[in-house]
Structure formats: C-alpha cells, structure tokens
Motif scaffolding. Structure first.
Motif, PDB file in Angstrom:
ATOM      1  N   ASN A  24       2.699 -33.366 -30.438  1.00 31.22           N
ATOM      2  CA  ASN A  24       2.047 -33.355 -28.863  1.00 31.22           C
ATOM      3  C   ASN A  24       0.977 -34.351 -28.704  1.00 31.22           C
ATOM      4  O   ASN A  24       0.000 -34.213 -29.410  1.00 31.22           O
ATOM      5  CB  ASN A  24       1.537 -31.916 -28.581  1.00 31.22           C
ATOM      6  CG  ASN A  24       1.136 -32.090 -26.915  1.00 31.22           C
ATOM      7  OD1 ASN A  24       1.181 -32.972 -26.482  1.00 31.22           O
ATOM      8  ND2 ASN A  24       0.717 -30.623 -26.666  1.00 31.22           N
ATOM      9  N   LYS A  25       1.339 -35.480 -28.077  1.00 30.10           N
ATOM     10  CA  LYS A  25       0.227 -36.823 -28.239  1.00 30.10           C
ATOM     11  C   LYS A  25      -0.981 -36.360 -27.429  1.00 30.10           C
ATOM     12  O   LYS A  25      -1.977 -37.096 -27.590  1.00 30.10           O
ATOM     13  CB  LYS A  25       0.998 -37.827 -27.664  1.00 30.10           C
ATOM     14  CG  LYS A  25       2.187 -38.399 -28.303  1.00 30.10           C
ATOM     15  CD  LYS A  25       2.101 -38.878 -29.701  1.00 30.10           C
ATOM     16  CE  LYS A  25       3.144 -39.553 -30.395  1.00 30.10           C
ATOM     17  NZ  LYS A  25       2.941 -39.895 -31.971  1.00 30.10           N
ATOM     18  N   VAL A  26      -0.861 -35.254 -26.653  1.00 32.43           N
ATOM     19  CA  VAL A  26      -2.034 -35.081 -25.909  1.00 32.43           C
ATOM     20  C   VAL A  26      -2.921 -33.782 -26.465  1.00 32.43           C
ATOM     21  O   VAL A  26      -3.877 -33.027 -25.870  1.00 32.43           O
ATOM     22  CB  VAL A  26      -1.930 -34.767 -24.447  1.00 32.43           C
ATOM     23  CG1 VAL A  26      -1.701 -36.001 -23.773  1.00 32.43           C
ATOM     24  CG2 VAL A  26      -0.955 -33.724 -24.102  1.00 32.43           C
ATOM     25  N   ALA A  27      -2.388 -33.231 -27.633  1.00 35.53           N
ATOM     26  CA  ALA A  27      -2.831 -31.986 -28.191  1.00 35.53           C
ATOM     27  C   ALA A  27      -4.258 -32.445 -28.883  1.00 35.53           C
ATOM     28  O   ALA A  27      -4.651 -33.415 -29.301  1.00 35.53           O
ATOM     29  CB  ALA A  27      -2.143 -31.550 -29.473  1.00 35.53           C
ATOM     30  N   TRP A  28      -5.315 -31.386 -28.711  1.00 30.66           N
ATOM     31  CA  TRP A  28      -6.369 -31.555 -29.739  1.00 30.66           C
ATOM     32  C   TRP A  28      -6.421 -31.407 -31.149  1.00 30.66           C
ATOM     33  O   TRP A  28      -5.323 -30.746 -31.665  1.00 30.66           O
ATOM     34  CB  TRP A  28      -7.449 -30.495 -29.160  1.00 30.66           C
ATOM     35  CG  TRP A  28      -8.218 -30.504 -27.947  1.00 30.66           C
ATOM     36  CD1 TRP A  28      -8.010 -29.991 -26.861  1.00 30.66           C
ATOM     37  CD2 TRP A  28      -9.291 -31.452 -27.813  1.00 30.66           C
ATOM     38  NE1 TRP A  28      -8.933 -30.319 -26.005  1.00 30.66           N
ATOM     39  CE2 TRP A  28      -9.790 -31.192 -26.295  1.00 30.66           C
ATOM     40  CE3 TRP A  28     -10.296 -32.248 -28.592  1.00 30.66           C
ATOM     41  CZ2 TRP A  28     -10.836 -31.770 -25.575  1.00 30.66           C
ATOM     42  CZ3 TRP A  28     -11.371 -32.723 -28.110  1.00 30.66           C
ATOM     43  CH2 TRP A  28     -11.506 -32.506 -26.727  1.00 30.66           C
ATOM     44  N   VAL A  29      -6.880 -32.363 -31.825  1.00 30.85           N
ATOM     45  CA  VAL A  29      -6.561 -32.636 -33.240  1.00 30.85           C
ATOM     46  C   VAL A  29      -7.942 -32.947 -33.860  1.00 30.85           C
ATOM     47  O   VAL A  29      -8.679 -33.547 -33.547  1.00 30.85           O
ATOM     48  CB  VAL A  29      -5.946 -33.781 -33.538  1.00 30.85           C
ATOM     49  CG1 VAL A  29      -5.772 -34.208 -35.028  1.00 30.85           C
ATOM     50  CG2 VAL A  29      -4.442 -33.817 -32.978  1.00 30.85           C
ATOM     51  N   HIS A  30      -8.141 -31.966 -35.077  1.00 29.83           N
ATOM     52  CA  HIS A  30      -9.446 -32.038 -35.913  1.00 29.83           C
ATOM     53  C   HIS A  30      -9.312 -33.010 -36.928  1.00 29.83           C
ATOM     54  O   HIS A  30      -8.388 -33.025 -37.672  1.00 29.83           O
ATOM     55  CB  HIS A  30      -9.832 -30.818 -36.582  1.00 29.83           C
ATOM     56  CG  HIS A  30     -11.196 -30.888 -37.136  1.00 29.83           C
ATOM     57  ND1 HIS A  30     -11.357 -30.693 -38.492  1.00 29.83           N
ATOM     58  CD2 HIS A  30     -12.298 -30.758 -36.645  1.00 29.83           C
ATOM     59  CE1 HIS A  30     -12.562 -30.885 -38.745  1.00 29.83           C
ATOM     60  NE2 HIS A  30     -13.299 -30.823 -37.791  1.00 29.83           N
ATOM     61  N   VAL A  31     -10.083 -34.150 -36.818  1.00 30.67           N
ATOM     62  CA  VAL A  31     -10.006 -35.166 -37.934  1.00 30.67           C
ATOM     63  C   VAL A  31     -11.141 -35.562 -38.637  1.00 30.67           C
ATOM     64  O   VAL A  31     -12.352 -35.393 -38.129  1.00 30.67           O
ATOM     65  CB  VAL A  31      -9.621 -36.633 -37.087  1.00 30.67           C
ATOM     66  CG1 VAL A  31      -9.466 -37.745 -38.138  1.00 30.67           C
ATOM     67  CG2 VAL A  31      -8.389 -36.486 -36.408  1.00 30.67           C
ATOM     68  N   CYS A  32     -11.223 -35.401 -40.080  1.00 25.24           N
ATOM     69  CA  CYS A  32     -12.292 -35.920 -40.838  1.00 25.24           C
ATOM     70  C   CYS A  32     -11.739 -37.035 -41.778  1.00 25.24           C
ATOM     71  O   CYS A  32     -10.577 -36.960 -42.384  1.00 25.24           O
ATOM     72  CB  CYS A  32     -12.541 -34.727 -41.710  1.00 25.24           C
ATOM     73  SG  CYS A  32     -13.150 -33.158 -40.881  1.00 25.24           S
ATOM     74  N   GLY A  33     -12.728 -37.968 -42.027  1.00 23.16           N
ATOM     75  CA  GLY A  33     -12.831 -38.934 -43.132  1.00 23.16           C
ATOM     76  C   GLY A  33     -13.999 -38.712 -43.986  1.00 23.16           C
ATOM     77  O   GLY A  33     -15.124 -38.579 -43.703  1.00 23.16           O
ATOM     78  N   ALA A  34     -13.560 -38.582 -45.391  1.00 27.19           N
ATOM     79  CA  ALA A  34     -14.715 -38.096 -46.377  1.00 27.19           C
ATOM     80  C   ALA A  34     -14.510 -39.082 -47.535  1.00 27.19           C
ATOM     81  O   ALA A  34     -13.620 -39.475 -47.955  1.00 27.19           O
ATOM     82  CB  ALA A  34     -14.754 -36.718 -46.935  1.00 27.19           C
TER      83      ALA A  34
END
Length: 245
Positions: free
Chosen positions: A163-173
C-alpha cells in the motif's frame, strides 16, 4: 505463529477506540521509551525550528486515548503527540533546516514514521551535510528502494509497502565498531551492509528535513523533495538494537 496483546472487553468497543489501538505503534500509546537512552535529536527539537514553504504541522490520525489504560507516557504524553509534518508537494521550498550541534559520532540511529504521497524517482526526508560531504547522513527513497547513506556510502533495500500510502516505520542504524549499517522497516531488519568501519560521523553539520542537500544548508532540487507526511523523527547517538527498534 506468534500472538501478542490479546484482550477481551465486556462491551462492544467503538470504531474510534478500535482505531486508536490500531494506531498505537505510530501514536506512542503505551510506549515506555528507551530506558536511559534519550534521543540526541528529538522530534520536539525538529518542530522547534522554522518550517519553510508550504510544509506545515497538521493533526494526525491518532486522536484521544479513550480506553481505560495505564498512564500514557512517551510520545503520547508530549507536546508533539499527533503533530504530523506535512510536505504537500515536490517543491524545493518545503523544508526545515537547522544546526543540531552534533558531536562526532561512532554510532547512530534515525527513526521515523512516514506516509509517502508521491512515488517519484527520488524522495529524501533526512539529510545531514558537512563541508566536503553533503551526503554525510541521508535517509529516503529512490528508484523504488529505501536508501541510507553514511559518509557518502549507500545501503539500500527494495522492501517497500504494498500500500503506497500506508504509514511505515523506518530506521537507519550504524555502528562504527562493526561497520554495520542496518535498514529496518516496521521493526524488522531488511538489509545490512558494512560501511565506514572504524570511522566517525563528522561533527558540525547542518540537518535538513524534507530535502537532500547538495551543499551545506542548500542545493535543494524539487525532484528530490519529500512529498508526504513524517511523524516522530528521532536520532540517537548509538546503534539501537533490533529489540529496541
């Protein structure tokens, strides 16, 4: 498989109550934070700065917490709760820019919730630049992949939501000792590369939200501007564990 947080009530919950539970990950309901690990740059720090162009802070989808529950702590108790950064169009004029006064770092994590509204070729939402290295630290999407740059070196993952408009949690570590640069999506590590082992993120740079810097504090291009919503952006001065993320 796995099950978590199964509950039964003695009444029919309203749709608003059910929706508030569904959103608790993004909204911070019941979130106790990371013990002994305050962000080096918090979402409140970011929102305290001038917002340029048509970007703005809007009310999110969290709403009030109406179900009887333990005291709300973490993001849900803060002044930034439910305050979403909205970038409505692909414009180089929409951004937040400030000097975060970062020291040299041998570890870091940047996390945010994001809801993309445009799937252009390149959309960058977090950019930290220093003299001689405009790609010192970057997070965004390009060519259908999540991108995470540390000291000009790229880690990328093609795991994108259906779903291109879904909320997504993104992290870069990133951890200098091991060199591990990890992209995590919705709490799961999806790509790890060894990047700049033994080095440190350079101090004294400029942080921009919503654009990618081609020079310190500027050089923005509309084709790289972020379009969509960002929420609860935080940066830590160490690589968080997968359990913490």
């Amino acid at each position: 498989g796995n099950l978590y947080n199964i509950n039964m009530w003695d009444r029919a919950l309203t749709q608003a109550e059910i929706a508030s539970m569904f959103n608790k990950g993004m909204c911070g309901i019941f979130f106790a934070g990371l013990s002994g690990s305050e962000p080096i740059i918090s979402y409140a720090d970011i929102l305290a700065n001038e917002i340029h162009g048509d970007a703005s802070v809007v009310d999110g989808e969290c709403g009030p917490v109406e179900i009887e529950c333990p005291p709300v702590v973490g993001p849900a108790a803060s002044s930034t709760f439910n305050k979403v950064l909205n970038f409505p169009s692909a414009s180089a004029a929409n951004y937040i820019s400030f000097d975060p006064e970062l020291p040299a770092l041998t570890g870091l994590t940047v996390c945010a919730w994001k809801q993309d509204k445009d799937n252009g070729r390149s959309r960058y939402w977090f950019s930290y630049a220093v003299p001689g290295s405009d790609n010192e630290l970057i997070l965004g999407d390009a060519q259908g992949m999540h991108k995470f740059f540390v000291k000009k070196i790229r880690t990328e993952s093609s795991v994108l939501p259906a779903n291109k408009v879904a909320w997504v949690h993104v992290c870069g570590a990133w951890d200098s000792k091991t060199g591990n640069a990890v992209i995590s999506i919705n709490g799961k590590a999806v790509k790890t590369d060894v990047v700049k082992k033994g080095e440190a993120l350079t101090a004294g740079g400029m942080l921009v939200i919503g654009q990618e810097q081609d020079s310190v504090g500027g050089g923005f291009e509309s084709k790289q501007a972020y379009v969509g919503n960002l929420y609860n952006i935080n940066m830590w001065d160490r690589a968080l564990t997968q359990a913490e993320i």
